[in-house]
Every structure is written in structure tokens, then in C-alpha cells.
Design a protein around this motif. Structure first.
Motif, PDB file in Angstrom:
ATOM      1  N   LYS A  55       3.282  -6.024  -1.435  1.00  0.00           N
ATOM      2  CA  LYS A  55       2.915  -4.636  -1.673  1.00  0.00           C
ATOM      3  C   LYS A  55       3.915  -4.028  -2.649  1.00  0.00           C
ATOM      4  N   GLN A  84       1.486   0.928  -0.583  1.00  0.00           N
ATOM      5  CA  GLN A  84       0.592  -0.110  -0.072  1.00  0.00           C
ATOM      6  C   GLN A  84      -0.299  -0.717  -1.154  1.00  0.00           C
ATOM      7  N   PRO A 140      -1.451  -3.286  -3.675  1.00  0.00           N
ATOM      8  CA  PRO A 140      -1.070  -4.697  -3.807  1.00  0.00           C
ATOM      9  C   PRO A 140      -0.451  -5.005  -5.155  1.00  0.00           C
TER      10      PRO A 140
END
Length: 300
Positions: free
Chosen positions: A155, A274, A276
Motif C-alpha cells: 500500500k 490504502q 495500492p
């Protein structure tokens, strides 16, 4: 044949359970529920059946049956193409697009998870044949846990420090902290930005992170996830209100300007954390031969 029923059934069940666990419709609402889920669960069931049937085929020396795995690989590559084409078509209708790099990452993930399902089913079926059914179940759960680890990558919070950034105007020039974003001449647009806008600063944690954050696909993924998590305060035909990211060319910091529907700085930082890290955006200059040689010379 009866000796193969239990290993095959357990392999299918554990493989399908693995696909069920790995398939999750999150805040991005993809895959769509229920039809997108049904498609991927059906493919997961096929993958589990292929993985579990491969073991009895090997025991019976039916090596030609293994060629079906290559056919399955071809089929799952088509799954990747299907996801890529579907998301590309949908992307043209998004207010803030995902970008081609994000789409390719999603498509790769769906292809790769079918191979993980085959592996789970194969190991469960093989262990059941070699030992017994309960050991096969235990091994299936262990492999499922390992698959959970491999199903997702890093992340953004692992490669960058995320903080809020102050928005300011210097004449018509918009800044997030000291990083120039763009030129906005309309007073009305400036007022909306100061009232509704949010700014964030992403500070890379390493040399590799600097290069990763400079990738345009990675930056577009950040903007897209913010638009999903907070909404976007704009409509088509408002170029001055388009979210944008710009980097400081000296130290590699990334400034993000965004106009959300829900103005919540803490939530925005959580969404960014968060996001990716896209596989196709990852670069590791620190691992290059030139950098390794430079380090050795510096230490000598």
C-alpha cells in the motif's frame, strides 16, 4: 476411481473457498455485485476443478490430461483481456479515470488469483492422496493463508509518508505548500478551491519510492481512489476544477490537489494510504548494478 473422489472433492472445495475469500467487492465497487462476482466465482470453480483433477490424472499416468492446464492458462489470459477491455470501456465514463496502469494491475490480479486457486486445489488433493483427508484440509488452509499474502501487494503508506498540505494562491498560481500545481485565473474558481479543496503531500521514504511516485499511472490511481472515497466536486466541462498531482523535482515529494464532495482531510489521508502500489509503477534503481557499484566504492 472411488479412491479419487474424496481428494478431488476436497480440492475443489478448498480451491473454491480460496477464490471466495480472495474475491471482495470493496469501496471501489469492483467487481460489481452480484453479476461480476458470479463471473469470477464460476471461473474460480473451474480453476479449482482443474487443479484437483490434475492429481488423479498424474496417479493414473494420464499425462495428456495435464495439457488441459495449458488450455486453462490460455483461458485465464482471456479473463485478463476481458477485464482490461471492460475496465477500459468503463473508464471513459468516469469523472476521474483509473488510468491504463491501474486497469492493467487489476486485470493481472484477476488472472493471477485463478492460478492461486489451482495451486490451493492441487496441494489439497495431493496431500489427501498421500496422507489422509484431514491433513489435506490443514494443508489447504495453510496454502490459502499463503495465497492471501500473495494476492495483494504494498500500500502507498509503506512507500511514502502522507500529510495534509495547505492550499494557497500566489496571484493566479495555485500551490500545495511550496509545490506549484497550476494557473487558475478565474476568481470564482479560486474561491471554490479555497472553500472546497484539499491538499496532500506525499514524501517518499526511499530512492525507489521517489521513482514509483513519479509514475503517472500511480499518481492517477491516487486521484481515482480519492474520487471514489470522497466523491468529486466537479462536472464535465470544468477544467479548472480537475484534480491533479505535481511533484517537486528537487526532492521527489508529490503534491495532490483534490476537490472532494465530502471535505474530510483525515478520511482523504486514509484513502491515499490504502491506494495500492501498482506493480507496473514499481522501479528499484537502488538494486541496479550501477548503484550497487557506487555503494561499494563509497564504503571502501
Amino acid at each position: 476411481m472411488e479412491d479419487y473422489i474424496l481428494p478431488t472433492v476436497l480440492g475443489v472445495v478448498m480451491g473454491f473457498a480460496g477464490r471466495l475469500v480472495m474475491l471482495r467487492t470493496d469501496y471501489r465497487q469492483y467487481p460489481t455485485y452480484p453479476h461480476g462476482d458470479i463471473i469470477h466465482l464460476a471461473l474460480g470453480l473451474i480453476a479449482a476443478a482443474l487443479g484437483s483433477i490434475a492429481v488423479p490424472a498424474l496417479y493414473e499416468h494420464e499425462y495428456t490430461a495435464i495439457t488441459f492446464l495449458s488450455l486453462a492458462a490460455q483461458q485465464f489470459r482471456e479473463v485478463r483481456n476481458m477485464e482490461r477491455n471492460t475496465l477500459t470501456e468503463l473508464d471513459s465514463m468516469e469523472m476521474v479515470s483509473r488510468g491504463r496502469t491501474y486497469i492493467e494491475g487489476i486485470a493481472m490480479a484477476f488472472e493471477g488469483r485463478n492460478y492461486l486457486v489451482i495451486f490451493i486445489a492441487f496441494m489439497t488433493s495431493l496431500t489427501t492422496m498421500l496422507v489422509n483427508w484431514w491433513v489435506g484440509v490443514v494443508v489447504g488452509f495453510v496454502v490459502l493463508i499463503i495465497a492471501q499474502y500473495f494476492k495483494s501487494g504494498k500500500k502507498l503508506q509503506q512507500v511514502a509518508d502522507i500529510s495534509s498540505g495547505h492550499l494557497r494562491f500566489d496571484g493566479p498560481d495555485l500551490f500545495v505548500e511550496d509545490i506549484h500545481i497550476m494557473n487558475i485565473g478565474l476568481k470564482e474558481a479560486q474561491e471554490i478551491i479555497m472553500q472546497k479543496g484539499l491538499g496532500f503531500i506525499l514524501t517518499p521514504k526511499s530512492m525507489d519510492s521517489v521513482v514509483t511516485l513519479s509514475n503517472l499511472g500511480q499518481r492517477q490511481a491516487i486521484l481515482h481512489d480519492l474520487s471514489v472515497g470522497l466523491g468529486v466536486y466537479r462536472d464535465s466541462g470544468n477544467p479548472s476544477l480537475v484534480p491533479i498531482s505535481k511533484r517537486d523535482r528537487d526532492d521527489g515529494r508529490l503534491a495532490v490537489f483534490f476537490l472532494p464532495q465530502i471535505k474530510n482531510t483525515e478520511r482523504g489521508m486514509k484513502v491515499i494510504s490504502q491506494v495500492p502500489v501498482l506493480e507496473n509503477a514499481v522501479r528499484m534503481p537502488s538494486e541496479s548494478d550501477v548503484m550497487k557499484l557506487s555503494k561499494k566504492r563509497g564504503s571502501s
